[in-house]
Design a protein around this motif. Sequence first.
Motif, PDB file in Angstrom:
ATOM      1  N   ALA A 193       5.670 -17.746  -6.413  1.00  0.00           N
ATOM      2  CA  ALA A 193       4.598 -16.800  -6.085  1.00  0.00           C
ATOM      3  C   ALA A 193       3.804 -17.289  -4.873  1.00  0.00           C
ATOM      4  CB  ALA A 193       3.671 -16.623  -7.282  1.00  0.00           C
ATOM      5  N   LEU A 194       3.518 -18.589  -4.836  1.00  0.00           N
ATOM      6  CA  LEU A 194       2.777 -19.160  -3.704  1.00  0.00           C
ATOM      7  C   LEU A 194       3.603 -19.078  -2.426  1.00  0.00           C
ATOM      8  CD1 LEU A 194       0.345 -20.670  -2.577  1.00  0.00           C
ATOM      9  CD2 LEU A 194       1.388 -22.813  -3.373  1.00  0.00           C
ATOM     10  N   THR A 195       4.896 -19.361  -2.538  1.00  0.00           N
ATOM     11  CA  THR A 195       5.782 -19.261  -1.375  1.00  0.00           C
ATOM     12  C   THR A 195       5.801 -17.839  -0.831  1.00  0.00           C
ATOM     13  OG1 THR A 195       7.201 -21.048  -2.193  1.00  0.00           O
ATOM     14  CG2 THR A 195       8.155 -19.559  -0.562  1.00  0.00           C
ATOM     15  N   GLY A 196       5.922 -16.869  -1.753  1.00  0.00           N
ATOM     16  CA  GLY A 196       5.927 -15.473  -1.334  1.00  0.00           C
ATOM     17  C   GLY A 196       4.640 -15.078  -0.648  1.00  0.00           C
TER      18      GLY A 196
ATOM     19  N   ARG B  37       1.816 -29.443  -0.340  1.00  0.00           N
ATOM     20  CA  ARG B  37       1.658 -30.527  -1.330  1.00  0.00           C
ATOM     21  C   ARG B  37       2.771 -30.471  -2.370  1.00  0.00           C
ATOM     22  NH1 ARG B  37      -2.956 -33.439  -1.123  1.00  0.00           N
ATOM     23  NH2 ARG B  37      -4.763 -32.591   0.012  1.00  0.00           N
ATOM     24  N   VAL B  38       3.279 -29.277  -2.616  1.00  0.00           N
ATOM     25  CA  VAL B  38       4.385 -29.119  -3.576  1.00  0.00           C
ATOM     26  C   VAL B  38       5.727 -29.367  -2.904  1.00  0.00           C
ATOM     27  CG1 VAL B  38       5.525 -27.543  -5.183  1.00  0.00           C
ATOM     28  CG2 VAL B  38       3.040 -27.442  -4.885  1.00  0.00           C
ATOM     29  N   ASN B  39       5.890 -28.853  -1.689  1.00  0.00           N
ATOM     30  CA  ASN B  39       7.164 -28.966  -0.982  1.00  0.00           C
ATOM     31  C   ASN B  39       6.926 -29.326   0.487  1.00  0.00           C
ATOM     32  OD1 ASN B  39       9.723 -28.831   0.046  1.00  0.00           O
ATOM     33  ND2 ASN B  39       9.980 -26.625  -0.227  1.00  0.00           N
ATOM     34  N   PRO B  40       6.786 -30.613   0.811  1.00  0.00           N
ATOM     35  CA  PRO B  40       6.508 -31.028   2.189  1.00  0.00           C
ATOM     36  C   PRO B  40       7.712 -30.905   3.126  1.00  0.00           C
ATOM     37  CG  PRO B  40       6.780 -32.950   0.808  1.00  0.00           C
ATOM     38  CD  PRO B  40       6.810 -31.762  -0.117  1.00  0.00           C
TER      39      PRO B  40
ATOM     40  N   LEU C 274      -3.925 -35.639   5.037  1.00  0.00           N
ATOM     41  CA  LEU C 274      -2.961 -34.916   4.203  1.00  0.00           C
ATOM     42  C   LEU C 274      -1.570 -35.540   4.312  1.00  0.00           C
ATOM     43  CD1 LEU C 274      -1.946 -32.477   2.500  1.00  0.00           C
ATOM     44  CD2 LEU C 274      -1.699 -31.225   4.663  1.00  0.00           C
ATOM     45  N   THR C 275      -1.133 -35.776   5.543  1.00  0.00           N
ATOM     46  CA  THR C 275       0.217 -36.331   5.722  1.00  0.00           C
ATOM     47  C   THR C 275       0.297 -37.766   5.206  1.00  0.00           C
ATOM     48  OG1 THR C 275      -0.314 -36.955   8.003  1.00  0.00           O
ATOM     49  CG2 THR C 275       0.802 -34.844   7.667  1.00  0.00           C
ATOM     50  N   THR C 276      -0.798 -38.520   5.302  1.00  0.00           N
ATOM     51  CA  THR C 276      -0.800 -39.875   4.732  1.00  0.00           C
ATOM     52  C   THR C 276      -0.538 -39.821   3.236  1.00  0.00           C
ATOM     53  OG1 THR C 276      -2.341 -40.698   6.417  1.00  0.00           O
ATOM     54  CG2 THR C 276      -2.162 -41.974   4.384  1.00  0.00           C
ATOM     55  N   ALA C 277      -1.233 -38.905   2.567  1.00  0.00           N
ATOM     56  CA  ALA C 277      -1.039 -38.752   1.116  1.00  0.00           C
ATOM     57  C   ALA C 277       0.386 -38.326   0.795  1.00  0.00           C
ATOM     58  CB  ALA C 277      -2.039 -37.734   0.569  1.00  0.00           C
ATOM     59  N   LEU C 278       0.940 -37.400   1.597  1.00  0.00           N
ATOM     60  CA  LEU C 278       2.302 -36.919   1.348  1.00  0.00           C
ATOM     61  C   LEU C 278       3.336 -38.004   1.599  1.00  0.00           C
ATOM     62  CD1 LEU C 278       2.090 -33.336   2.913  1.00  0.00           C
ATOM     63  CD2 LEU C 278       2.117 -33.944   0.483  1.00  0.00           C
ATOM     64  N   LEU C 279       3.102 -38.839   2.618  1.00  0.00           N
ATOM     65  CA  LEU C 279       4.068 -39.885   2.938  1.00  0.00           C
ATOM     66  C   LEU C 279       4.166 -40.947   1.844  1.00  0.00           C
ATOM     67  CD1 LEU C 279       3.470 -40.394   6.757  1.00  0.00           C
ATOM     68  CD2 LEU C 279       5.578 -39.591   5.679  1.00  0.00           C
ATOM     69  N   LYS C 280       3.105 -41.121   1.085  1.00  0.00           N
ATOM     70  CA  LYS C 280       3.162 -42.084  -0.015  1.00  0.00           C
ATOM     71  C   LYS C 280       4.193 -41.663  -1.057  1.00  0.00           C
ATOM     72  CE  LYS C 280      -1.612 -43.658   0.505  1.00  0.00           C
ATOM     73  NZ  LYS C 280      -2.983 -43.697  -0.093  1.00  0.00           N
ATOM     74  N   GLN C 281       4.368 -40.357  -1.215  1.00  0.00           N
ATOM     75  CA  GLN C 281       5.348 -39.840  -2.162  1.00  0.00           C
ATOM     76  C   GLN C 281       6.684 -39.498  -1.506  1.00  0.00           C
ATOM     77  OE1 GLN C 281       4.764 -39.662  -5.491  1.00  0.00           O
ATOM     78  NE2 GLN C 281       2.756 -40.591  -5.070  1.00  0.00           N
ATOM     79  N   HIS C 282       6.627 -39.167  -0.215  1.00  0.00           N
ATOM     80  CA  HIS C 282       7.834 -38.722   0.498  1.00  0.00           C
ATOM     81  C   HIS C 282       7.941 -39.448   1.850  1.00  0.00           C
ATOM     82  CE1 HIS C 282       7.853 -35.363  -2.407  1.00  0.00           C
ATOM     83  NE2 HIS C 282       6.560 -35.267  -2.147  1.00  0.00           N
ATOM     84  N   PRO C 283       8.192 -40.755   1.834  1.00  0.00           N
ATOM     85  CA  PRO C 283       8.137 -41.545   3.077  1.00  0.00           C
ATOM     86  C   PRO C 283       9.246 -41.255   4.081  1.00  0.00           C
ATOM     87  CG  PRO C 283       8.947 -42.887   1.261  1.00  0.00           C
ATOM     88  CD  PRO C 283       8.496 -41.594   0.661  1.00  0.00           C
ATOM     89  N   LYS C 284      10.259 -40.500   3.678  1.00  0.00           N
ATOM     90  CA  LYS C 284      11.380 -40.265   4.596  1.00  0.00           C
ATOM     91  C   LYS C 284      11.595 -38.786   4.916  1.00  0.00           C
ATOM     92  CE  LYS C 284      13.686 -44.545   3.312  1.00  0.00           C
ATOM     93  NZ  LYS C 284      14.899 -45.210   2.789  1.00  0.00           N
ATOM     94  N   VAL C 285      10.526 -38.000   4.772  1.00  0.00           N
ATOM     95  CA  VAL C 285      10.606 -36.582   5.130  1.00  0.00           C
ATOM     96  C   VAL C 285      10.216 -36.440   6.596  1.00  0.00           C
ATOM     97  CG1 VAL C 285       9.639 -34.286   4.743  1.00  0.00           C
ATOM     98  CG2 VAL C 285      10.223 -35.733   2.795  1.00  0.00           C
TER      99      VAL C 285
END
Length: 334
Positions: free
Chosen positions: A30-33, A57-60, A96-107
Amino acid sequence: MHGVKRVRYSKEALEAKREREQAKLKEYLALTGEVLSRKQTNDLSREAFDETTRLLRVNPEFYTVWNYRRQILERELFPKSSASDANDLLAEDLNLTTALLKQHPKVYWIWNHRRWCLEQVPDGPTEDDSNGWRMANWNKELFVVEKMLEADARNFHAWNYRRYVLATMPVRRSELSELAYTKRKIEANFSNFSAWHQRSKVLATLWENNALDPVKSKEDEYDLVKNAMYTDPGDQSVWIYHRWLVGEGESAPLLRREIESIQELLDEQPDSKWCMESLVHYKRLLLQKHGDALTSEERASLVEDCAKLLGELQTLDPARRQRYKELSESIGKL
């Protein structure tokens, strides 16, 4: 797995878990749409911007949403902001990206957005401090990427980003400082291919600019790489770096010296594939580059040595048997 207690879920618990996952999926779709619909109608509002935050935050890895977010900033939020407010917006995105990189460091898309943010930082509040905000952000970036490399010293995304930061920041960091940094990383883990690669880039720049004595520094590098070889002769990163280093010279005395050194290691580690492959590589180089200066006996001995090593490699490394056969056939043509 052994030692791990297996948890048995009841039918009701499994059903509840499935329902939670379905609810999360429904919310995400729903959010994507909603975000894509806003993008389609060219909605550049702050509400649309905030929804991209929720979705990323859900799908970086949703690069379309990153692009949409940048459009909102460039075409709507920045034009209506003072330099100070624009800097605050960019600081929020960097956080924001710092927080995301902690969970997804190779995106890749997260690292890419950080680059974009840095390139948008406005001039400082006064002419005397025109680079104040810029330098503050760039220095913070160097700190952030070093923290990322502390968490994973072999993250090639972080190393690529580090090279970008070092090359772009308004006040450049000394290449000698970077050389020391790579050495610390390498000595902590000899298998850190990215650190070896970064080191080769820094050294090439230093030699090109005559900022480092090439004769002494190359000998220091041979000592470093020899230590790594003897510590872990099976590590590919070390041997690749060694080939780069030899490629900076390739004189006959150098090739003979390195062949002798690797042979000594092979005598201690008779099953070392990389020792064997490197001996073949450097003996072939000796034949190719300096064949005219060799006696017929020396040439015959080198060809025989290569053929013997390649035969052993076919047994030791059967997955590459055909490659070794082809190399062996080509040796006699040198």
